[in-house]
Write a protein that holds these residues in place. Structure first.
Motif, PDB file in Angstrom:
ATOM      1  N   LEU A 261       7.377   8.369  -2.384  1.00 19.84           N
ATOM      2  CA  LEU A 261       5.938   8.572  -2.196  1.00 19.84           C
ATOM      3  C   LEU A 261       5.228   8.714  -3.539  1.00 19.84           C
ATOM      4  CD1 LEU A 261       3.482   9.172  -0.371  1.00 19.84           C
ATOM      5  CD2 LEU A 261       4.161  11.580  -0.425  1.00 19.84           C
TER       6      LEU A 261
ATOM      7  N   THR B  67       2.475   6.235  -5.003  1.00 13.07           N
ATOM      8  CA  THR B  67       1.147   6.788  -5.284  1.00 13.07           C
ATOM      9  C   THR B  67       0.686   6.453  -6.694  1.00 13.07           C
ATOM     10  OG1 THR B  67       1.520   8.596  -3.726  1.00 13.07           O
ATOM     11  CG2 THR B  67      -0.233   8.895  -5.344  1.00 13.07           C
TER      12      THR B  67
ATOM     13  N   LEU C 206       2.078  11.521   6.751  1.00 11.01           N
ATOM     14  CA  LEU C 206       2.734  12.281   5.678  1.00 11.01           C
ATOM     15  C   LEU C 206       3.171  13.651   6.188  1.00 11.01           C
ATOM     16  CD1 LEU C 206       0.526  11.573   2.512  1.00 11.01           C
ATOM     17  CD2 LEU C 206       2.701  10.516   3.150  1.00 11.01           C
TER      18      LEU C 206
ATOM     19  N   GLU D  95      11.400   2.890   0.670  1.00 15.73           N
ATOM     20  CA  GLU D  95      10.254   3.812   0.716  1.00 15.73           C
ATOM     21  C   GLU D  95       9.162   3.380  -0.260  1.00 15.73           C
ATOM     22  OE1 GLU D  95       7.890   6.741   2.069  1.00 15.73           O
ATOM     23  OE2 GLU D  95       9.879   6.294   2.884  1.00 15.73           O
TER      24      GLU D  95
ATOM     25  N   GLY E 250       6.435   2.033   1.850  1.00 15.32           N
ATOM     26  CA  GLY E 250       5.534   3.179   1.707  1.00 15.32           C
ATOM     27  C   GLY E 250       4.307   2.825   0.894  1.00 15.32           C
TER      28      GLY E 250
ATOM     29  N   GLN F 219       0.405   2.872   2.093  1.00 16.01           N
ATOM     30  CA  GLN F 219      -0.593   3.620   1.315  1.00 16.01           C
ATOM     31  C   GLN F 219      -1.778   2.736   0.939  1.00 16.01           C
ATOM     32  OE1 GLN F 219       0.026   5.266  -2.852  1.00 16.01           O
ATOM     33  NE2 GLN F 219       0.326   7.116  -1.641  1.00 16.01           N
TER      34      GLN F 219
END
Length: 352
Positions: A62, A66, A174, A274, A278, A282
């Motif tokens: 994550l 990000t 999340l 991920e 992920g 996002q």
């Protein structure tokens, strides 16, 4: 490789500042800015990898996604400010395609060359599949369907409503993965054991400091990069669509591209997947909606309405990725299949 990127950053940042002040050629500066951002992104990737070793695969993935997406978010905000709505929507499309087809494809391919078969958490894969279908197939297609019958003002209202719902669901997802259901769906393999024994390259404090400095530098370089798009497009015959889908998406996501491939090569497929999936979620459920809301503060607001080629490409990428990853296993041939799909779409966007 770390030394190479170190030299790139040490040379690239001063050259970016000097070149912008002395008004060097737009094409030359475009190249310098792109290389500098890739170098800075590598530092962001190494910092998040250090944090991932301390925090675990889910939080590590994550964090990587990000901060990797932070680069693209910064570039997109400056592009919105410059009124380049087409470039922003194209770069969002490019991020979805790049993460699902290029990043996942390279990760599966490179990891598959070293290991006959690689496994990852099948429960996470199935959970992510549902979110991918919702974010891309539902939330992105609906505005396009209604835009044909609604006025521009009502289309913008619909986009704002969808954006708020997407952000709320992303935060709920999340909370589901990291709080209420953390550890409920454990991976049956023990591939994470080595992860806990591995020493991080940098301490938590140093990693956070490097992340902050690299993000600030990326913000400066990105603002200047945006101003070169028009001249570079004219010089090379590139459309806004191609610059957004291919160039901005690859440069903006360089950090997670590199990290996911390295993780796959180390057989840490939970982190690699991920990062790839992920990051896509996002982009679709947080970055895109946030950009829609931010655009309200500029002269030209951005509705969540993509072109037909962009939509079809994203939907196709989602279903292909789900078909390949839903069993929790992968190999080099499946990676090659994803890469082939990315190349076909890349050729299409180049010719548009």
């Amino acid at each position: 490789m770390g030394k190479v990127f170190g030299i790139v950053v040490l040379m690239g940042v001063p050259l970016s500042i000097i070149g912008s002040l002395l008004h060097w050629s737009y094409v030359l500066m475009f190249i310098i800015y792109c290389i500098t951002i890739v170098g800075l992104a590598s530092y962001m990737g190494r910092a998040t990898e250090s944090l991932a070793i301390v925090a675990g695969p889910r939080i590590g993935g994550l964090l990587n996604a990000t901060f990797g997406n932070a680069v693209e978010l910064i570039i997109s905000i400056f592009a919105l400010k410059a009124g380049l709505i087409g470039v922003v929507l194209a770069s969002l499309t490019g991020s979805v395609l790049g993460n699902l087809l290029l990043v996942a494809g390279l990760s599966f391919f490179v990891g598959g060359l070293k290991y006959k078969q690689q496994t990852f958490n099948v429960f996470d894969a199935r959970h992510n599949s549902g979110l991918l279908i919702f974010a891309v197939v539902v939330a992105f297609v609906i505005p396009e369907v209604f835009a044909n019958t609604l006025s521009e003002e009502k289309t913008m209202t619909l986009s704002i409503g969808i954006s708020i719902i997407l952000i709320a669901l992303y935060l709920a997802a999340l909370f589901f993965k990291l709080v209420t259901h953390r550890g409920v769906y454990q991976h049956t393999e023990n591939e994470g054991d080595a992860h806990h024994e591995e020493e991080p390259e940098w301490s938590r404090g140093k990693a956070l400091l490097i992340l902050a400095l690299a993000t600030a530098a990326v913000a400066y370089v990105s603002e200047n990069l945006v101003h070169t798009f028009e001249s570079v497009g004219e010089s090379f015959g590139w459309t806004e669509l191609f610059i957004g889908v291919i160039i901005v998406a690859i440069v903006g996501n360089a950090a997670e591209h590199a990290s996911a491939i390295v993780m796959a090569y180390k057989n840490k497929m939970d982190i690699a997947v991920e990062i790839a999936v992920g990051s896509t979620l996002q982009i679709a459920m947080f970055v895109a909606p946030v950009l829609v809301i931010i655009s309200l503060f500029y002269e030209q607001s951005m509705a969540l309405v993509f072109t037909l080629p962009e939509l079809i490409s994203m939907v196709t990428a989602v279903f292909l990725t789900i078909a390949i990853s839903n069993d929790g296993e992968t190999n080099w041939f499946e990676g090659l299949t994803l890469l082939a799909a990315y190349l076909i779409m890349g050729i299409g966007f180049y010719l548009l």
